[in-house]
Scaffold this motif. Sequence first.
Motif, PDB file in Angstrom:
ATOM      1  N   ARG A  98      88.858  45.361  93.207  1.00  0.00           N
ATOM      2  CA  ARG A  98      89.917  46.092  93.904  1.00  0.00           C
ATOM      3  C   ARG A  98      91.251  45.352  93.797  1.00  0.00           C
ATOM      4  N   LEU A  99      91.205  44.011  93.856  1.00  0.00           N
ATOM      5  CA  LEU A  99      92.424  43.211  93.793  1.00  0.00           C
ATOM      6  C   LEU A  99      93.001  43.148  92.387  1.00  0.00           C
ATOM      7  N   SER A 100      92.112  42.929  91.400  1.00  0.00           N
ATOM      8  CA  SER A 100      92.576  42.760  90.017  1.00  0.00           C
ATOM      9  C   SER A 100      91.491  43.221  89.052  1.00  0.00           C
ATOM     10  N   PRO A 101      91.507  44.506  88.678  1.00  0.00           N
ATOM     11  CA  PRO A 101      90.470  45.025  87.780  1.00  0.00           C
ATOM     12  C   PRO A 101      90.374  44.260  86.455  1.00  0.00           C
ATOM     13  N   ARG A 102      91.516  43.911  85.881  1.00  0.00           N
ATOM     14  CA  ARG A 102      91.488  43.223  84.586  1.00  0.00           C
ATOM     15  C   ARG A 102      90.880  41.827  84.709  1.00  0.00           C
ATOM     16  N   TYR A 103      91.283  41.079  85.734  1.00  0.00           N
ATOM     17  CA  TYR A 103      90.726  39.737  85.924  1.00  0.00           C
ATOM     18  C   TYR A 103      89.215  39.826  86.126  1.00  0.00           C
ATOM     19  N   ALA A 104      88.756  40.780  86.938  1.00  0.00           N
ATOM     20  CA  ALA A 104      87.323  40.935  87.185  1.00  0.00           C
ATOM     21  C   ALA A 104      86.582  41.288  85.901  1.00  0.00           C
ATOM     22  N   ALA A 105      87.161  42.176  85.100  1.00  0.00           N
ATOM     23  CA  ALA A 105      86.527  42.567  83.830  1.00  0.00           C
ATOM     24  C   ALA A 105      86.439  41.375  82.883  1.00  0.00           C
ATOM     25  N   ASP A 106      87.495  40.574  82.821  1.00  0.00           N
ATOM     26  CA  ASP A 106      87.483  39.391  81.953  1.00  0.00           C
ATOM     27  C   ASP A 106      86.453  38.372  82.432  1.00  0.00           C
ATOM     28  N   LEU A 107      86.324  38.219  83.743  1.00  0.00           N
ATOM     29  CA  LEU A 107      85.364  37.273  84.297  1.00  0.00           C
ATOM     30  C   LEU A 107      83.937  37.669  83.925  1.00  0.00           C
ATOM     31  N   ILE A 108      83.603  38.936  84.075  1.00  0.00           N
ATOM     32  CA  ILE A 108      82.261  39.395  83.725  1.00  0.00           C
ATOM     33  C   ILE A 108      82.022  39.263  82.228  1.00  0.00           C
ATOM     34  N   GLN A 109      83.050  39.520  81.428  1.00  0.00           N
ATOM     35  CA  GLN A 109      82.899  39.375  79.981  1.00  0.00           C
ATOM     36  C   GLN A 109      82.530  37.939  79.603  1.00  0.00           C
ATOM     37  N   ARG A 110      83.183  36.975  80.248  1.00  0.00           N
ATOM     38  CA  ARG A 110      82.873  35.564  79.969  1.00  0.00           C
ATOM     39  C   ARG A 110      81.457  35.216  80.423  1.00  0.00           C
ATOM     40  N   LYS A 111      81.062  35.716  81.597  1.00  0.00           N
ATOM     41  CA  LYS A 111      79.717  35.439  82.105  1.00  0.00           C
ATOM     42  C   LYS A 111      78.648  36.014  81.189  1.00  0.00           C
ATOM     43  N   MET A 112      78.850  37.239  80.740  1.00  0.00           N
ATOM     44  CA  MET A 112      77.860  37.872  79.871  1.00  0.00           C
ATOM     45  C   MET A 112      77.788  37.181  78.518  1.00  0.00           C
ATOM     46  N   ARG A 113      78.929  36.737  77.999  1.00  0.00           N
ATOM     47  CA  ARG A 113      78.935  36.024  76.708  1.00  0.00           C
ATOM     48  C   ARG A 113      78.146  34.734  76.809  1.00  0.00           C
ATOM     49  N   SER A 114      78.271  34.024  77.946  1.00  0.00           N
ATOM     50  CA  SER A 114      77.542  32.777  78.110  1.00  0.00           C
ATOM     51  C   SER A 114      76.037  33.005  78.283  1.00  0.00           C
ATOM     52  N   LEU A 115      75.667  34.159  78.891  1.00  0.00           N
ATOM     53  CA  LEU A 115      74.249  34.463  79.097  1.00  0.00           C
ATOM     54  C   LEU A 115      73.577  34.921  77.819  1.00  0.00           C
ATOM     55  N   LEU A 116      74.268  35.787  77.061  1.00  0.00           N
ATOM     56  CA  LEU A 116      73.644  36.419  75.895  1.00  0.00           C
ATOM     57  C   LEU A 116      73.938  35.697  74.597  1.00  0.00           C
ATOM     58  N   GLY A 117      74.905  34.789  74.623  1.00  0.00           N
ATOM     59  CA  GLY A 117      75.213  34.022  73.434  1.00  0.00           C
ATOM     60  C   GLY A 117      76.018  34.783  72.391  1.00  0.00           C
TER      61      GLY A 117
END
Length: 267
Positions: A248-267
């Motif tokens: 709600r505060l920052s959609p782009r920041y949240a999307a980027d954060l999840i992208q980094r988390k998923m990249r680290s999990l899935l390689g």
Amino acid sequence: MQLTNKTIVVTGAGSGIGQQLSMQLAQRGANVAGVDINATALGETGNLAGPAPGQFKGFRTDITDPEKVNALPAEVLAHFGSVDGIINNAGIIQPFRPVPELTMEEINRVMAVNFYGTIYVTRAFVPLLLTRPEAHIVNVSSMGGFLPVPGQTIYGAAKAAVKLFTEGLYAELKDTPVKVTVVFPGAIATNIMQNSGLNLPKADTAGESKFKPIAAAQAASEILRGMEKNQFRVVIGPDARAMDKLYRLSPRYAADLIQRKMRSLLG
């Protein structure tokens, strides 16, 4: 809505949150029409749900088949005599691949189970719910329904559709006896990956995280509490609640954060 002596339809009742919902509803004295495509899993839920103040009856149904779903209300009525609520819980995830690498068969299956199945069940039972003194519809969306998760884009799109479909139902049914709740679970320790036909670790073993998956029993308890309190939305798990606020505060920041988390999990 008070659940004692009510009859509630639960989809995806054979495992995970659906199984826990069925057990806890029966313990509260509600009758449960458990719906699942897996007859063996329904039998296991029935064994776990009884004996209890309420009754459990399994109905093997493919919710992606509108003809079979349209026949379901009459079957439930024949056994229980009434229907007071539905919980559209059944769902599958997609293979962890980008959209261009998915087949249309994979895309259509995810949409059919998560979105169209929810529509079919809702449309089939709403006429019965409108005749009751009080009734309730609960649709389970996902944290992925308000936050983009790379590798789960089609799943997220389906759950986002469930979100808006449910919110629209709320507005359309506001002046009727039928209450409506949308649910946004975060990481829950269930077998959704295996049930989706994927050979991946369960949520509770998929890497280290600040937010640990919560038990399906806790998720079910929070859903039923929201149903009893006629909540508009129920956000389940610390990850979902945190990301709900962040998005709600920052959609782009949240999307980027999840992208980094998923990249680290899935390689």
